[in-house]
Design a protein around this motif. Structure first.
Motif, PDB file in Angstrom:
ATOM      1  N   ILE A 196      10.835  -0.896  26.810  1.00  0.00           N
ATOM      2  CA  ILE A 196       9.477  -0.354  26.759  1.00  0.00           C
ATOM      3  C   ILE A 196       9.436   0.867  25.850  1.00  0.00           C
ATOM      4  N   ALA A 197      10.441   1.735  25.985  1.00  0.00           N
ATOM      5  CA  ALA A 197      10.510   2.907  25.113  1.00  0.00           C
ATOM      6  C   ALA A 197      10.633   2.495  23.651  1.00  0.00           C
ATOM      7  N   LEU A 198      11.385   1.435  23.387  1.00  0.00           N
ATOM      8  CA  LEU A 198      11.519   0.931  22.019  1.00  0.00           C
ATOM      9  C   LEU A 198      10.182   0.414  21.492  1.00  0.00           C
ATOM     10  N   VAL A 199       9.447  -0.324  22.322  1.00  0.00           N
ATOM     11  CA  VAL A 199       8.117  -0.803  21.926  1.00  0.00           C
ATOM     12  C   VAL A 199       7.188   0.364  21.648  1.00  0.00           C
ATOM     13  N   LEU A 200       7.227   1.384  22.494  1.00  0.00           N
ATOM     14  CA  LEU A 200       6.392   2.567  22.300  1.00  0.00           C
ATOM     15  C   LEU A 200       6.746   3.276  20.998  1.00  0.00           C
ATOM     16  N   PHE A 201       8.044   3.364  20.707  1.00  0.00           N
ATOM     17  CA  PHE A 201       8.507   4.016  19.485  1.00  0.00           C
ATOM     18  C   PHE A 201       7.975   3.301  18.246  1.00  0.00           C
ATOM     19  N   PHE A 202       8.103   1.980  18.209  1.00  0.00           N
ATOM     20  CA  PHE A 202       7.610   1.222  17.064  1.00  0.00           C
ATOM     21  C   PHE A 202       6.085   1.211  17.015  1.00  0.00           C
ATOM     22  N   PHE A 203       5.454   1.291  18.169  1.00  0.00           N
ATOM     23  CA  PHE A 203       3.998   1.349  18.238  1.00  0.00           C
ATOM     24  C   PHE A 203       3.495   2.620  17.552  1.00  0.00           C
ATOM     25  N   ILE A 204       4.121   3.750  17.852  1.00  0.00           N
ATOM     26  CA  ILE A 204       3.734   5.018  17.237  1.00  0.00           C
ATOM     27  C   ILE A 204       4.020   4.997  15.739  1.00  0.00           C
ATOM     28  N   MET A 205       5.182   4.464  15.358  1.00  0.00           N
ATOM     29  CA  MET A 205       5.517   4.378  13.931  1.00  0.00           C
ATOM     30  C   MET A 205       4.518   3.505  13.186  1.00  0.00           C
ATOM     31  N   LEU A 206       4.093   2.407  13.802  1.00  0.00           N
ATOM     32  CA  LEU A 206       3.143   1.498  13.158  1.00  0.00           C
ATOM     33  C   LEU A 206       1.797   2.186  12.939  1.00  0.00           C
ATOM     34  N   ILE A 207       1.330   2.925  13.945  1.00  0.00           N
ATOM     35  CA  ILE A 207       0.050   3.627  13.820  1.00  0.00           C
ATOM     36  C   ILE A 207       0.127   4.681  12.725  1.00  0.00           C
ATOM     37  N   ASN A 208       1.203   5.484  12.716  1.00  0.00           N
ATOM     38  CA  ASN A 208       1.353   6.517  11.689  1.00  0.00           C
ATOM     39  C   ASN A 208       1.442   5.905  10.296  1.00  0.00           C
ATOM     40  N   ALA A 209       2.201   4.810  10.165  1.00  0.00           N
ATOM     41  CA  ALA A 209       2.333   4.171   8.856  1.00  0.00           C
ATOM     42  C   ALA A 209       1.000   3.608   8.384  1.00  0.00           C
ATOM     43  N   THR A 210       0.224   3.038   9.302  1.00  0.00           N
ATOM     44  CA  THR A 210      -1.084   2.482   8.937  1.00  0.00           C
ATOM     45  C   THR A 210      -2.031   3.576   8.471  1.00  0.00           C
ATOM     46  N   LEU A 211      -2.091   4.679   9.230  1.00  0.00           N
ATOM     47  CA  LEU A 211      -2.979   5.777   8.846  1.00  0.00           C
ATOM     48  C   LEU A 211      -2.551   6.395   7.518  1.00  0.00           C
ATOM     49  N   ASN A 212      -1.247   6.558   7.326  1.00  0.00           N
ATOM     50  CA  ASN A 212      -0.768   7.113   6.057  1.00  0.00           C
ATOM     51  C   ASN A 212      -1.059   6.181   4.889  1.00  0.00           C
ATOM     52  N   TYR A 213      -0.996   4.875   5.124  1.00  0.00           N
ATOM     53  CA  TYR A 213      -1.302   3.908   4.069  1.00  0.00           C
ATOM     54  C   TYR A 213      -2.753   4.039   3.617  1.00  0.00           C
ATOM     55  N   PHE A 214      -3.675   4.070   4.569  1.00  0.00           N
ATOM     56  CA  PHE A 214      -5.082   4.200   4.205  1.00  0.00           C
ATOM     57  C   PHE A 214      -5.367   5.542   3.548  1.00  0.00           C
ATOM     58  N   LEU A 215      -4.682   6.590   4.000  1.00  0.00           N
ATOM     59  CA  LEU A 215      -4.874   7.912   3.412  1.00  0.00           C
ATOM     60  C   LEU A 215      -4.410   7.941   1.959  1.00  0.00           C
ATOM     61  N   LYS A 216      -3.245   7.354   1.681  1.00  0.00           N
ATOM     62  CA  LYS A 216      -2.733   7.311   0.311  1.00  0.00           C
ATOM     63  C   LYS A 216      -3.612   6.419  -0.570  1.00  0.00           C
ATOM     64  N   ARG A 217      -4.121   5.347   0.009  1.00  0.00           N
ATOM     65  CA  ARG A 217      -4.991   4.462  -0.781  1.00  0.00           C
ATOM     66  C   ARG A 217      -6.280   5.175  -1.186  1.00  0.00           C
ATOM     67  N   ASP A 218      -6.826   5.999  -0.268  1.00  0.00           N
ATOM     68  CA  ASP A 218      -8.027   6.771  -0.605  1.00  0.00           C
ATOM     69  C   ASP A 218      -7.726   7.796  -1.695  1.00  0.00           C
ATOM     70  N   LYS A 219      -6.532   8.405  -1.649  1.00  0.00           N
ATOM     71  CA  LYS A 219      -6.160   9.385  -2.675  1.00  0.00           C
ATOM     72  C   LYS A 219      -6.040   8.718  -4.036  1.00  0.00           C
ATOM     73  N   GLU A 220      -5.408   7.542  -4.072  1.00  0.00           N
ATOM     74  CA  GLU A 220      -5.236   6.837  -5.340  1.00  0.00           C
ATOM     75  C   GLU A 220      -6.563   6.351  -5.880  1.00  0.00           C
ATOM     76  N   GLY A 221      -7.467   5.952  -4.913  1.00  0.00           N
ATOM     77  CA  GLY A 221      -8.787   5.505  -5.349  1.00  0.00           C
ATOM     78  C   GLY A 221      -9.635   6.639  -5.874  1.00  0.00           C
TER      79      GLY A 221
END
Length: 292
Positions: free
Chosen positions: A267-292
């Protein structure tokens, strides 16, 4: 010449210290990741990945038929975090705009102090106040058998993420060059229009970082949520007692053993990857807005 060499040697030493500290930080993250993977994979192999992630029943203490499905925990964490963000982000955002751009100095000082105090309150105090005030209030207001529910957890989490969102957003808004605002005002825009249409877009990277911090705080909170959510293994419902991923680990780890303990690490492993996935998704959209 000697003085120059000494200065260069000092700068090299300081750079080496900073590099070492950075490597230690990265190493700690990698060690945590490796430990969770090593400890969590055996249970997932034994239970089965699909059965573990999508199983609707968690009965780890059953003697006859133990079951290790964490779907209720995953959905509860998703709904609870989303609800806290929906409630907390607008309040925190508009508060930050007011403090950074509109508030008189005295009110700004007073509210900033209150926000700082709010960030320093321990999680257990939030949970205690929620348990003594919020839970009975929900029970009386909505005429439900028990106020310890997903709704109570969402409200507590929304309050807990406010300091992170407000403080980081205020810092980002105050860093916007004043020339941007002066140009907007010179073109005839009102102060409020300037702040919302010029200052906020210019500070969107900092505001997005504030939201990421708020999401991390909401997902990772355990103690306060455990005290107000009822901590029952139910599928998420607004007025039902529920259990989050964090509280599942915290509530059973002290007496667990064998496969149950390994499942908690999973469960802790799932939570860890869950947080990483959310952070990576938000950072992706943020970088895409900067490039745009």
């Amino acid at each position: 010449m000697k003085q120059y060499r000494k200065k260069q040697a000092l700068e090299t030493a300081i750079s080496g210290v900073f590099l070492l500290l950075g490597l230690i930080t990265v190493g700690c993250v990698l060690l945590i990741c490796a430990y969770l993977i090593i400890s969590g994979i055996p249970a997932i192999r034994e239970i089965g990945l699909a059965k573990f992630l999508f199983g609707p029943v968690w009965a780890s203490t059953s003697k006859t038929n133990p079951q290790y499905g964490i779907l209720p925990f995953i959905l509860t964490s998703v709904y609870g975090t989303a609800g806290a963000i929906v409630l907390g982000v607008p309040i925190g955002f508009f508060t930050a705009v007011y403090l950074a751009k509109l508030a008189p100095p005295r009110i700004k000082t007073l509210l900033s102090s209150a926000v700082s105090m709010l960030s320093g309150i321990p999680s257990v105090v939030y949970g205690l106040v929620g348990m003594l005030v919020l839970v009975p209030g929900i029970r009386k207001l909505f005429q439900v058998p028990d106020g310890a529910s997903l709704l109570a957890a969402i409200i507590v989490l929304a309050i807990m993420i406010l300091p992170s969102i407000i403080k980081v957003s205020v810092t980002a808004l105050e860093a916007v060059p004043k020339e941007y605002e002066d140009a907007s005002l010179a073109l005839g825009a009102t102060p409020v229009e300037t702040y919302l249409r010029v200052s906020v877009p210019a500070a969107k990277s900092g505001i997005a970082a504030a939201v990421v911090l708020g999401v991390g705080r909401a997902i990772g909170e355990a103690m306060a949520v455990m005290m107000v959510s009822g901590n029952a293994c139910n599928m998420p419902s607004l007025f039902e007692s529920v259990r989050f991923l964090t509280t599942a680990v915290a509530s059973e780890m002290s007496y667990s053993s064998g496969l149950q303990r390994q499942a908690l690490f999973s469960i802790a492993l799932v939570l860890f990857f869950f947080i990483m996935l959310i952070n990576a998704t938000l950072n992706y959209f943020l970088k895409r807005d900067k490039e745009g």
